[in-house]
Design a protein around this motif. Structure first.
Motif, PDB file in Angstrom:
ATOM      1  N   ASN A  14       0.792  -1.233   0.000  1.00  0.00           N
ATOM      2  CA  ASN A  14       0.000   0.000   0.000  1.00  0.00           C
ATOM      3  C   ASN A  14       0.825   1.284   0.000  1.00  0.00           C
ATOM      4  OD1 ASN A  14      -2.513  -1.322  -0.113  1.00  0.00           O
ATOM      5  ND2 ASN A  14      -2.507  -1.620   2.107  1.00  0.00           N
ATOM      6  N   ARG A  16       2.504   4.339  -1.871  1.00  0.00           N
ATOM      7  CA  ARG A  16       2.009   5.034  -3.062  1.00  0.00           C
ATOM      8  C   ARG A  16       3.197   5.604  -3.836  1.00  0.00           C
ATOM      9  NH1 ARG A  16      -1.878   8.787   0.445  1.00  0.00           N
ATOM     10  NH2 ARG A  16       0.177   9.002   1.429  1.00  0.00           N
ATOM     11  N   LEU A  35       4.347  -3.359  -7.947  1.00  0.00           N
ATOM     12  CA  LEU A  35       2.984  -3.880  -7.963  1.00  0.00           C
ATOM     13  C   LEU A  35       2.928  -5.281  -7.381  1.00  0.00           C
ATOM     14  CD1 LEU A  35       1.938  -2.580 -11.502  1.00  0.00           C
ATOM     15  CD2 LEU A  35       0.881  -1.905  -9.330  1.00  0.00           C
ATOM     16  N   HIS A  40       0.705   0.674  -4.481  1.00  0.00           N
ATOM     17  CA  HIS A  40      -0.048   1.419  -5.483  1.00  0.00           C
ATOM     18  C   HIS A  40       0.976   2.139  -6.358  1.00  0.00           C
ATOM     19  CE1 HIS A  40      -4.068   0.968  -3.649  1.00  0.00           C
ATOM     20  NE2 HIS A  40      -3.424   1.022  -2.487  1.00  0.00           N
ATOM     21  N   GLN A  58      -3.907  -5.276 -13.108  1.00  0.00           N
ATOM     22  CA  GLN A  58      -3.314  -4.834 -11.841  1.00  0.00           C
ATOM     23  C   GLN A  58      -4.220  -3.769 -11.214  1.00  0.00           C
ATOM     24  OE1 GLN A  58      -0.681  -5.955 -10.288  1.00  0.00           O
ATOM     25  NE2 GLN A  58       0.393  -7.165 -11.823  1.00  0.00           N
ATOM     26  N   SER A  59      -4.940  -4.133 -10.171  1.00  0.00           N
ATOM     27  CA  SER A  59      -5.918  -3.215  -9.583  1.00  0.00           C
ATOM     28  C   SER A  59      -5.269  -1.998  -8.929  1.00  0.00           C
ATOM     29  CB  SER A  59      -6.767  -3.959  -8.545  1.00  0.00           C
ATOM     30  OG  SER A  59      -5.940  -4.456  -7.492  1.00  0.00           O
ATOM     31  N   LYS A  60      -3.993  -2.093  -8.556  1.00  0.00           N
ATOM     32  CA  LYS A  60      -3.314  -0.976  -7.894  1.00  0.00           C
ATOM     33  C   LYS A  60      -2.447  -0.159  -8.850  1.00  0.00           C
ATOM     34  CE  LYS A  60      -3.274  -2.973  -3.256  1.00  0.00           C
ATOM     35  NZ  LYS A  60      -2.446  -3.364  -2.083  1.00  0.00           N
ATOM     36  N   HIS A  62      -2.128   2.613 -11.855  1.00  0.00           N
ATOM     37  CA  HIS A  62      -2.859   3.776 -12.343  1.00  0.00           C
ATOM     38  C   HIS A  62      -2.065   4.382 -13.501  1.00  0.00           C
ATOM     39  CE1 HIS A  62      -5.063   3.446  -8.527  1.00  0.00           C
ATOM     40  NE2 HIS A  62      -3.856   3.276  -7.979  1.00  0.00           N
ATOM     41  N   MET A  85      -4.270   7.874  -6.114  1.00  0.00           N
ATOM     42  CA  MET A  85      -3.764   7.031  -5.027  1.00  0.00           C
ATOM     43  C   MET A  85      -4.020   7.614  -3.636  1.00  0.00           C
ATOM     44  SD  MET A  85      -0.103   5.726  -6.640  1.00  0.00           S
ATOM     45  CE  MET A  85       0.622   7.386  -6.739  1.00  0.00           C
TER      46      MET A  85
END
Length: 260
Positions: A14, A16, A35, A40, A58-60, A62, A85
């Motif tokens: 988690n 960022r 990742l 994130h 990859q959900s995290k 961006h 994020m």
């Protein structure tokens, strides 16, 4: 004396991270490993398709495509990364341009492009990022320089000075920002197999893969190191060469690199 110069990061879960130059090479592999560790990651570069490929499933991840050499693009890009994020803990400046060239081969346009990407983009980014990081009293800045910045190496006529400037800048940033609670990381890779080094027509000693480079970088940042240089069997030799008198150093270059 022997304590880490930056705080240790025990887990990337988690965290960022904003990666500038994430579409290929070291940047792309840094994104994949971060990742994989549960961070994130905001992925930035000019090439949108490559970023989307890395972010796939990859959900995290961006995707945030923009041209880092465009000064005016930075405020909106940073705002978008923060919005995606919920803030940014670490910014990694990894975007780079390189062309092997001797001093008589340099063109004004080519030099301007390399300097804009390698150096100018970092200053543009810092102007957008630092006010918020300083206000919150936390965060990290990582500059990917190069061992080409240690000394004047042949064929790195513009690239080398741009990386030398990043080394100098990282030292200044650490002096300025560490007392204010921010972390600064200086990353000096040796030769890494990427699209950029594929332009080289000479044998590259101690050549590493992007995967090896990214592992070394995340390991160094996790451990709180200031300078992260690798592979050490190569970088330590260059550090020793820095101590030689110029006359001897130049003689060794001409002898072993067969310069003419």
């Amino acid at each position: 004396m022997w304590t880490p110069m930056n705080p240790v990061i025990p887990s990337w879960l988690n965290q960022r991270i904003w990666l500038i130059g994430a579409s290929s090479g070291i940047g792309a592999e840094l994104a994949k490993q971060a990742l994989g560790a549960g961070a994130h990651v905001a992925l930035s570069a000019r090439r949108l398709p490559q970023l989307e490929k890395i972010a796939q499933s990859q959900s995290k991840a961006h995707v945030l495509a923009f041209d880092a050499s465009e000064q005016t693009a930075w405020p909106a890009a940073y705002a978008a990364a923060c919005a995606a994020m919920g803030g940014v803990d670490l910014v990694v400046f990894c975007a780079a341009d390189y062309r092997p060239e001797r001093s008589w081969e340099v063109t004004p346009a080519g030099a301007a492009q390399t300097l804009a990407i390698n150096l100018g983009a970092v200053y543009s980014g810092l102007a957008s990022i630092l006010p918020n990081m300083l206000a919150q009293g936390s965060g990290g800045i990582a500059l990917v320089a190069s061992v080409a910045g240690y000394m004047g190496l042949p064929n790195a006529t513009v690239y080398g000075p741009s990386k030398a400037a990043l080394i100098n800048l990282a030292e200044i940033l650490y002096s300025d920002l560490h007392p204010k609670g921010l972390s600064v990381y200086l990353i000096n890779p040796g030769f890494v197999k990427t699209e950029l080094t594929a332009k080289n027509a000479f044998t590259m000693p101690a050549l590493q893969t992007s995967e090896q480079a990214a592992t070394a970088i995340w390991g160094g940042i996790s451990a709180g190191q200031f300078e992260i240089h690798f592979p050490r069997r190569f970088t330590q030799v260059l550090k020793l060469l820095q101590l030689l008198p110029y006359r001897l150093r130049f003689a060794l270059f001409h002898r072993f690199l067969k310069l003419s």
